[in-house]
Motif scaffolding. Structure first.
Motif, PDB file in Angstrom:
ATOM      1  N   TYR A 123       1.330  -1.208   0.093  1.00 37.89           N
ATOM      2  CA  TYR A 123      -0.172   0.570  -0.165  1.00 37.89           C
ATOM      3  C   TYR A 123       0.681   1.209   0.048  1.00 37.89           C
ATOM      4  N   PHE A 124       1.904   1.103   0.876  1.00 37.79           N
ATOM      5  CA  PHE A 124       3.091   2.346   1.293  1.00 37.79           C
ATOM      6  C   PHE A 124       3.871   2.075   1.049  1.00 37.79           C
ATOM      7  N   GLN A 125       4.929   2.615   0.219  1.00 39.60           N
ATOM      8  CA  GLN A 125       6.675   2.015  -0.630  1.00 39.60           C
ATOM      9  C   GLN A 125       7.145   3.442   0.217  1.00 39.60           C
ATOM     10  N   GLN A 126       8.410   3.547   0.758  1.00 38.02           N
ATOM     11  CA  GLN A 126       9.479   3.968   1.237  1.00 38.02           C
ATOM     12  C   GLN A 126      10.651   4.332   0.842  1.00 38.02           C
ATOM     13  N   PRO A 127      11.322   5.178   0.007  1.00 37.08           N
ATOM     14  CA  PRO A 127      11.913   5.252   0.470  1.00 37.08           C
ATOM     15  C   PRO A 127      13.435   5.109   0.678  1.00 37.08           C
ATOM     16  N   ASN A 128      13.564   5.055   1.910  1.00 40.71           N
ATOM     17  CA  ASN A 128      14.259   4.300   2.281  1.00 40.71           C
ATOM     18  C   ASN A 128      13.468   3.038   3.340  1.00 40.71           C
ATOM     19  N   GLN A 129      13.345   1.745   2.790  1.00 46.42           N
ATOM     20  CA  GLN A 129      12.733   1.035   3.731  1.00 46.42           C
ATOM     21  C   GLN A 129      13.504  -0.014   3.841  1.00 46.42           C
ATOM     22  N   VAL A 130      13.775  -0.545   4.533  1.00 48.94           N
ATOM     23  CA  VAL A 130      14.927  -1.852   5.807  1.00 48.94           C
ATOM     24  C   VAL A 130      14.147  -2.553   6.010  1.00 48.94           C
ATOM     25  N   MET A 131      12.903  -2.905   6.378  1.00 42.00           N
ATOM     26  CA  MET A 131      12.336  -3.329   7.128  1.00 42.00           C
ATOM     27  C   MET A 131      10.349  -3.735   6.458  1.00 42.00           C
ATOM     28  N   LEU A 132      10.190  -4.753   6.223  1.00 44.52           N
ATOM     29  CA  LEU A 132       8.639  -4.639   6.236  1.00 44.52           C
ATOM     30  C   LEU A 132       7.818  -5.744   6.770  1.00 44.52           C
ATOM     31  N   THR A 133       7.789  -5.282   7.772  1.00 46.13           N
ATOM     32  CA  THR A 133       6.665  -5.988   9.115  1.00 46.13           C
ATOM     33  C   THR A 133       5.383  -5.406   8.902  1.00 46.13           C
ATOM     34  N   ARG A 134       4.683  -6.635  10.274  1.00 50.13           N
ATOM     35  CA  ARG A 134       3.319  -5.799  10.278  1.00 50.13           C
ATOM     36  C   ARG A 134       3.615  -5.142  11.579  1.00 50.13           C
ATOM     37  N   GLN A 135       3.935  -3.980  11.695  1.00 48.90           N
ATOM     38  CA  GLN A 135       3.916  -2.517  12.417  1.00 48.90           C
ATOM     39  C   GLN A 135       3.450  -1.655  12.027  1.00 48.90           C
ATOM     40  N   SER A 136       2.828  -0.977  13.231  1.00 46.76           N
ATOM     41  CA  SER A 136       2.468   0.608  13.002  1.00 46.76           C
ATOM     42  C   SER A 136       3.986   1.287  12.926  1.00 46.76           C
ATOM     43  N   ARG A 137       3.147   2.330  12.400  1.00 41.36           N
ATOM     44  CA  ARG A 137       5.072   3.183  11.834  1.00 41.36           C
ATOM     45  C   ARG A 137       4.166   4.293  11.703  1.00 41.36           C
ATOM     46  N   ASN A 138       5.320   5.233  11.375  1.00 38.35           N
ATOM     47  CA  ASN A 138       4.509   6.608  11.569  1.00 38.35           C
ATOM     48  C   ASN A 138       4.031   7.597  10.442  1.00 38.35           C
ATOM     49  N   PHE A 139       2.614   6.735   9.906  1.00 37.36           N
ATOM     50  CA  PHE A 139       2.332   7.070   8.819  1.00 37.36           C
ATOM     51  C   PHE A 139       0.986   7.835   9.270  1.00 37.36           C
ATOM     52  N   ASN A 140       0.683   8.740   8.453  1.00 39.16           N
ATOM     53  CA  ASN A 140      -0.569   9.490   8.681  1.00 39.16           C
ATOM     54  C   ASN A 140      -1.873   8.465   8.786  1.00 39.16           C
ATOM     55  N   VAL A 141      -2.400   7.814   7.926  1.00 35.69           N
ATOM     56  CA  VAL A 141      -3.542   6.427   8.147  1.00 35.69           C
ATOM     57  C   VAL A 141      -2.823   5.246   8.331  1.00 35.69           C
ATOM     58  N   ASP A 142      -2.727   4.052   9.575  1.00 34.94           N
ATOM     59  CA  ASP A 142      -2.341   3.270   9.613  1.00 34.94           C
ATOM     60  C   ASP A 142      -3.432   1.633   9.946  1.00 34.94           C
ATOM     61  N   HIS A 143      -3.342   1.314   8.768  1.00 34.08           N
ATOM     62  CA  HIS A 143      -4.032   0.724   8.799  1.00 34.08           C
ATOM     63  C   HIS A 143      -3.570  -0.989   9.520  1.00 34.08           C
ATOM     64  N   GLN A 144      -4.197  -0.752  11.266  1.00 32.01           N
ATOM     65  CA  GLN A 144      -3.751  -2.350  11.671  1.00 32.01           C
ATOM     66  C   GLN A 144      -2.331  -2.395  11.475  1.00 32.01           C
ATOM     67  N   GLY A 145      -0.910  -1.948  10.848  1.00 28.42           N
ATOM     68  CA  GLY A 145       0.336  -2.257  10.402  1.00 28.42           C
ATOM     69  C   GLY A 145       0.720  -3.099   9.627  1.00 28.42           C
ATOM     70  N   THR A 146      -0.033  -3.049   8.603  1.00 28.23           N
ATOM     71  CA  THR A 146       0.176  -3.963   7.359  1.00 28.23           C
ATOM     72  C   THR A 146       0.395  -2.953   5.777  1.00 28.23           C
ATOM     73  N   ASP A 147       0.533  -2.353   5.890  1.00 27.55           N
ATOM     74  CA  ASP A 147       0.999  -1.117   4.978  1.00 27.55           C
ATOM     75  C   ASP A 147       1.937  -1.550   4.167  1.00 27.55           C
ATOM     76  N   VAL A 148       2.842  -1.475   4.563  1.00 31.65           N
ATOM     77  CA  VAL A 148       4.477  -2.336   3.696  1.00 31.65           C
ATOM     78  C   VAL A 148       4.350  -3.278   3.925  1.00 31.65           C
ATOM     79  N   CYS A 149       3.569  -4.353   4.267  1.00 27.85           N
ATOM     80  CA  CYS A 149       3.576  -5.954   3.624  1.00 27.85           C
ATOM     81  C   CYS A 149       3.235  -5.894   2.325  1.00 27.85           C
ATOM     82  N   PHE A 150       3.834  -6.719   1.639  1.00 32.87           N
ATOM     83  CA  PHE A 150       3.246  -7.112   0.724  1.00 32.87           C
ATOM     84  C   PHE A 150       2.206  -8.128   0.888  1.00 32.87           C
TER      85      PHE A 150
END
Length: 672
Positions: free
Chosen positions: A368-395
């Motif tokens: 859903y979201f990608q990061q230019p500096n992206q070093v770990m893709l896990t189900r974890q709440s990050r500092n995003f404006n909208v959080d979807h139970q921590g799943t946003d960077v998982c494929f």
């Protein structure tokens, strides 16, 4: 609006040559703007006239074999027979039209009967749903049901997506029902919008009215119905005022003031309207808008921070996949109106960097979201404006939010559709480069095929081969020289013809004969660009490069909330260090500091860690204090920071194209 340099070259043929008027009509098969709309420098070709080859064809085939061709099976809750756009009682908002907006061009570009058969029920139901008053689409609201959007059937917004579908369908098939259908619907809109404006049901249509406006002008060019111009003015009046926002407010420099996809999708509206009202404020607004987006929230892969509301340029802020494909479509809509090279450069930057990095190789999962500096893709709440139970960077198929599952399919097909354009002088223009071939009419309607052989964007050479009948045909061939290219070289039939600087459209006009070959070389230099906290990105040609980080993929079976986020998703963790800083050295030493390694053969699918066709080798130091924070790269170290703690020894690191990476550092701190 800035005037691009336009160079005309007339090649010696031994015959008298008459320079064709810039105002000549397009061949009769192509629609040009009808007065009072201004004449555009480029015109879209019919859907299906441009075919992908090489790696680009592989991308579209993978879409067919992946989620694009099988979303009804992978996501039956929404895309199955219950969908409201098939007459059912299920989902009836944007997701179904989103899918078809990408599936339809994919089907007709590949000329694939199986995919066309999947598209047909959606088109037929839509055409048959029209009421006598002109309304179309689902007409009954239903109670809430988990995983579905079943209310607001009257909303203008999802119908705008279906308008784009029908425009493409007509371009591919010429079905006359589309013209009658759209005429009746636009008469309905003209009558209803004063009492039920674009934001009557939801606010989305108000920000995305440019999509509606674009189809209105397209239909006007076919029918000439004057009421369409009245409707266009009304739509513009009810659409969010991007012109004012860009020219007179600090919206772009203020975090959180606009939804990221609304910005990416809506910003084309001033240039669409400009065709009818050619006032300088509209192109000036877009020029300033893009400059401010780059300045305040830009990212080196061509996108901007927006997760979901717009953010600043911090490289751990997310960028939504819907924003990528919608910004691509906005640029594809702006480019033929202005002809400005900067928009073509920007389109390639997104397509060759952001887009492939956010979707898996088999086109069945995405972030859903990608990061230019992206070093770990896990189900974890990050500092995003909208959080979807921590799943946003998982494929996953549904991680984050399902709009991107539905909308991602338009990226590569519409990119393919915009590789080539017709020109008012009876010629063809290659403004975006990728392996392909085009069949089109030139001059007074003569059929010609031009093949484009290239490993671009990884290679510097592009070869065009002309195929036509026995009789030579005089027409111009327009070629873009990107602004990043310092000096390009053009040869015709093996004879060096010209050197020209970047930020140029070169026009080759001659009596073309069967087998003629044009070779374009675009030398790519390594350059540094400046980003968040004075960090550095490494770019070469249209590609941004990122640190090559080892990847460990884990498939997670999701028993917690499978309806919302899918039955499984992938987490990715690094197996090699990522916290590197680049040594500070003068830019005139760049060539000495990097080694370019080009693979001998171009893989059919280049967009992953193992297949990256180009690598850069350089030296770097690990920053001891740059560590994980909340399973994200910690705060970006400022460059250059006095007293920065680093490991004592320099290490060799490998950089690969951003689009080939999953884990990455693309904005590097600089160290002393």
């Amino acid at each position: 609006m800035r005037n691009n340099k336009l160079w005309f070259f007339i090649l010696a043929t031994g015959l008298p040559i008459m320079v064709l008027s810039q105002n000549r009509d397009f061949p009769t098969d192509y629609f040009k703007n009808r007065l009072p709309l201004m004449e555009n420098p480029y015109q879209e070709l019919p859907l299906g006239n441009i075919k992908p080859d090489g790696w680009l064809k592989e991308m579209l085939v993978r879409q067919k074999n992946g989620a694009s061709g099988h979303l009804d099976e992978l996501y039956p809750l929404v895309m199955g027979k219950r969908n409201g756009w098939l007459g059912g009682d299920g989902d009836q908002w944007e997701r179904g039209p989103y899918w078809i907006d990408g599936l339809l061009p994919l089907a007709y570009i590949l000329d694939d009967d199986e995919l066309k058969a999947k598209v047909k029920p959606w088109v037929e139901w839509t055409l048959n749903s029209q009421r006598p008053d002109g309304y179309f689409g689902p007409s009954t609201d239903y109670p809430a049901e988990e995983g579905l959007q079943r209310n607001n059937c009257g909303d203008w917004w999802p119908k705008m997506v279906m308008l784009k579908v029908l425009k493409q369908y007509y371009s591919a098939t010429g079905d006359p029902r589309v013209i009658v259908f759209l005429t009746r619907y636009f008469q309905y809109q003209l009558k209803e919008l004063p009492d039920h404006p674009l934001d009557h049901w939801t606010f989305w249509a108000r920000y995305r009215g440019g999509d509606n406006l674009q189809v209105v002008y397209w239909l006007y060019n076919i029918t000439g119905d004057q009421f369409l111009l009245d409707l266009a003015d009304l739509l513009h009046k009810q659409t969010y005022d991007y012109t004012h926002m860009f020219l007179n407010t600090d919206m772009i420099s203020t975090q959180g003031d606009m939804h990221c996809v609304n910005l990416a999708q809506g910003l084309k509206e001033p240039l669409i309207y400009y065709q009818h009202h050619p006032e300088k404020q509209y192109p000036e607004a877009l020029t300033k808008g893009f400059a401010d987006i780059r300045k305040y929230m830009g990212q080196p892969q061509g996108m901007f921070g927006g997760d979901e509301n717009i953010r600043n340029s911090n490289p751990v802020n997310g960028s939504e996949l819907c924003s990528a494909v919608e910004l691509m479509f906005s640029l594809e809509s702006i480019l033929p109106v202005t002809g400005e090279i900067s928009y073509a450069d920007h389109l390639e930057k997104i397509a060759f960097n952001a887009l492939p990095a956010q979707i898996t190789d088999d086109f069945t999962a995405r972030q859903y979201f990608q990061q230019p500096n992206q070093v770990m893709l896990t189900r974890q709440s990050r500092n995003f404006n909208v959080d979807h139970q921590g799943t946003d960077v998982c494929f996953g198929l549904l991680t984050g939010y399902p709009c991107c599952t539905s909308n991602m399919h338009q990226g590569w097909p519409k990119f393919t559709q915009n590789l080539w354009y017709a020109t008012p002088d009876g010629g063809l223009a290659a403004l975006i480069y990728a392996p392909s071939h085009v069949k089109a009419k030139v001059a007074d309607g003569t059929d010609v095929t031009i093949g484009e052989r290239t490993s671009y964007p990884f290679g510097e050479k592009i070869t065009f081969i002309v195929s036509l009948g026995e009789v030579p045909v005089n027409f111009p061939l327009h070629l873009r020289i990107p602004s990043w290219c310092r000096q390009a070289q053009v040869s015709v039939n093996g004879n060096e013809f010209s050197h020209c600087k970047g930020d140029t459209i070169i026009v080759l006009r001659r009596d073309w004969k069967n087998g003629d070959m044009v070779e374009l070389e675009l030398p790519m230099n390594i350059v540094f660009t400046n980003w968040h906290e004075n960090s550095t990105a490494i770019e070469r040609g249209p590609l941004t490069y990122a640190l090559k980080i080892g990847e460990n993929w884990d498939k997670v079976i999701n028993e917690k909330d499978p309806v919302r986020f899918g039955t499984y998703y992938f987490e990715v963790r690094p197996t090699t260090p990522w916290n590197y800083g680049l040594p500070d050295f003068p830019e005139d030493k760049i060539r000495e500091m990097f080694t370019i390694i080009q693979k001998d053969t171009m893989p059919s699918y280049p967009w992953n860690l193992d297949n990256a066709p180009v690598e850069l080798k350089t030296k770097a130091k690990r920053l001891t204090n740059w560590k994980l924070y909340n399973e994200t790269a910690g705060p970006q170290p400022y460059s250059l920071r006095y007293g920065e703690v680093t490991e004592p020894d320099m290490e060799e690191i490998t950089l690969i194209p951003y689009g080939c990476s999953t884990l990455r550092i693309s904005e590097f701190p600089r160290v002393r």
